[in-house]
Write a protein that holds these residues in place. Structure first.
Motif, PDB file in Angstrom:
ATOM      1  N   ILE A  39      69.520  22.004 115.632  1.00 35.57           N
ATOM      2  CA  ILE A  39      68.452  21.020 115.504  1.00 35.57           C
ATOM      3  C   ILE A  39      68.936  19.786 116.249  1.00 35.57           C
ATOM      4  O   ILE A  39      69.962  19.202 115.897  1.00 35.57           O
ATOM      5  N   GLY A  40      68.244  19.457 117.298  1.00 37.21           N
ATOM      6  CA  GLY A  40      68.654  18.319 118.114  1.00 37.21           C
ATOM      7  C   GLY A  40      67.465  17.712 118.817  1.00 37.21           C
ATOM      8  O   GLY A  40      66.317  18.021 118.521  1.00 37.21           O
ATOM      9  N   LEU A  41      67.763  16.885 119.777  1.00 36.79           N
ATOM     10  CA  LEU A  41      66.715  16.206 120.534  1.00 36.79           C
ATOM     11  C   LEU A  41      66.304  17.083 121.711  1.00 36.79           C
ATOM     12  O   LEU A  41      67.112  17.390 122.582  1.00 36.79           O
ATOM     13  N   GLU A  42      65.034  17.500 121.751  1.00 31.84           N
ATOM     14  CA  GLU A  42      64.526  18.355 122.811  1.00 31.84           C
ATOM     15  C   GLU A  42      64.327  17.492 124.066  1.00 31.84           C
ATOM     16  O   GLU A  42      63.553  16.542 124.064  1.00 31.84           O
ATOM     17  N   ARG A  43      65.080  17.807 125.125  1.00 32.75           N
ATOM     18  CA  ARG A  43      65.037  16.983 126.342  1.00 32.75           C
ATOM     19  C   ARG A  43      64.906  17.835 127.599  1.00 32.75           C
ATOM     20  O   ARG A  43      65.378  17.474 128.666  1.00 32.75           O
ATOM     21  N   LEU A  50      67.882  18.330 136.528  1.00 34.54           N
ATOM     22  CA  LEU A  50      69.254  17.921 136.815  1.00 34.54           C
ATOM     23  C   LEU A  50      70.265  19.046 136.598  1.00 34.54           C
ATOM     24  O   LEU A  50      71.470  18.832 136.803  1.00 34.54           O
ATOM     25  N   LEU A  51      69.803  20.224 136.198  1.00 34.20           N
ATOM     26  CA  LEU A  51      70.713  21.341 135.956  1.00 34.20           C
ATOM     27  C   LEU A  51      71.494  21.689 137.226  1.00 34.20           C
ATOM     28  O   LEU A  51      70.949  21.622 138.335  1.00 34.20           O
ATOM     29  N   PRO A  52      72.751  22.082 137.065  1.00 36.11           N
ATOM     30  CA  PRO A  52      73.518  22.573 138.225  1.00 36.11           C
ATOM     31  C   PRO A  52      72.839  23.807 138.813  1.00 36.11           C
ATOM     32  O   PRO A  52      72.086  24.504 138.113  1.00 36.11           O
ATOM     33  N   PHE A  56      70.158  28.077 134.534  1.00 33.92           N
ATOM     34  CA  PHE A  56      68.732  28.357 134.531  1.00 33.92           C
ATOM     35  C   PHE A  56      68.190  28.343 133.112  1.00 33.92           C
ATOM     36  O   PHE A  56      68.921  28.616 132.164  1.00 33.92           O
ATOM     37  N   LEU A  57      66.911  28.054 132.996  1.00 33.18           N
ATOM     38  CA  LEU A  57      66.209  28.185 131.720  1.00 33.18           C
ATOM     39  C   LEU A  57      65.241  29.345 131.833  1.00 33.18           C
ATOM     40  O   LEU A  57      64.401  29.373 132.731  1.00 33.18           O
ATOM     41  N   ASP A  58      65.365  30.300 130.951  1.00 31.47           N
ATOM     42  CA  ASP A  58      64.412  31.393 130.889  1.00 31.47           C
ATOM     43  C   ASP A  58      63.233  30.970 130.008  1.00 31.47           C
ATOM     44  O   ASP A  58      63.341  30.011 129.231  1.00 31.47           O
ATOM     45  N   PRO A  59      62.109  31.689 130.108  1.00 38.26           N
ATOM     46  CA  PRO A  59      60.977  31.374 129.227  1.00 38.26           C
ATOM     47  C   PRO A  59      61.424  31.387 127.763  1.00 38.26           C
ATOM     48  O   PRO A  59      62.164  32.260 127.333  1.00 38.26           O
ATOM     49  N   GLY A  60      60.982  30.415 127.028  1.00 35.37           N
ATOM     50  CA  GLY A  60      61.336  30.308 125.621  1.00 35.37           C
ATOM     51  C   GLY A  60      62.599  29.511 125.357  1.00 35.37           C
ATOM     52  O   GLY A  60      62.919  29.222 124.211  1.00 35.37           O
ATOM     53  N   GLU A  61      63.364  29.178 126.400  1.00 32.35           N
ATOM     54  CA  GLU A  61      64.579  28.382 126.219  1.00 32.35           C
ATOM     55  C   GLU A  61      64.263  26.906 126.406  1.00 32.35           C
ATOM     56  O   GLU A  61      63.307  26.542 127.086  1.00 32.35           O
ATOM     57  N   ALA A  62      65.087  26.075 125.801  1.00 36.92           N
ATOM     58  CA  ALA A  62      64.930  24.627 125.903  1.00 36.92           C
ATOM     59  C   ALA A  62      66.308  23.988 125.962  1.00 36.92           C
ATOM     60  O   ALA A  62      67.289  24.572 125.507  1.00 36.92           O
ATOM     61  N   ILE A  63      66.356  22.816 126.513  1.00 37.94           N
ATOM     62  CA  ILE A  63      67.594  22.031 126.496  1.00 37.94           C
ATOM     63  C   ILE A  63      67.523  21.129 125.273  1.00 37.94           C
ATOM     64  O   ILE A  63      66.605  20.317 125.141  1.00 37.94           O
TER      65      ILE A  63
END
Length: 81
Positions: A39-43, A50-52, A56-63
């Motif tokens: 549980i954190g801040l969704e950003r 800015l990702l290297p 990668f972010l797949d569908p359904g993933e979040a930073i």
């Protein structure tokens, strides 16, 4: 599904970093599967550009961002395996 909190309770860790109310309460939980829920801040919108190049972010993933103190204080409760 949620088995145990990893680290101190966000409302009273005794270190001045606990949440004072119902909002802004970053937390880490171990699930029955052995995985961890954060549980954190969704950003995602802010940080995804800015990702290297090899991240990668797949569908359904979040930073999700955790304040440093949350992970540092949880360190002793994170299993080695």
């Amino acid at each position: 599904m949620f088995v145990r909190r990893i680290g101190p309770h966000p409302h009273g860790d005794g270190g001045g970093n606990g949440s004072a109310g119902a909002n802004n309460c970053p937390d880490i939980w171990e699930l029955e599967s052995g995985d961890f829920a954060v549980i954190g801040l969704e950003r995602t919108a802010e940080l995804q550009p800015l990702l290297p190049p090899d991240a990668f972010l797949d569908p359904g993933e979040a930073i999700v961002v955790l304040p440093r103190h949350v992970l540092v204080k949880a360190r002793e409760n994170i299993p080695l395996e």
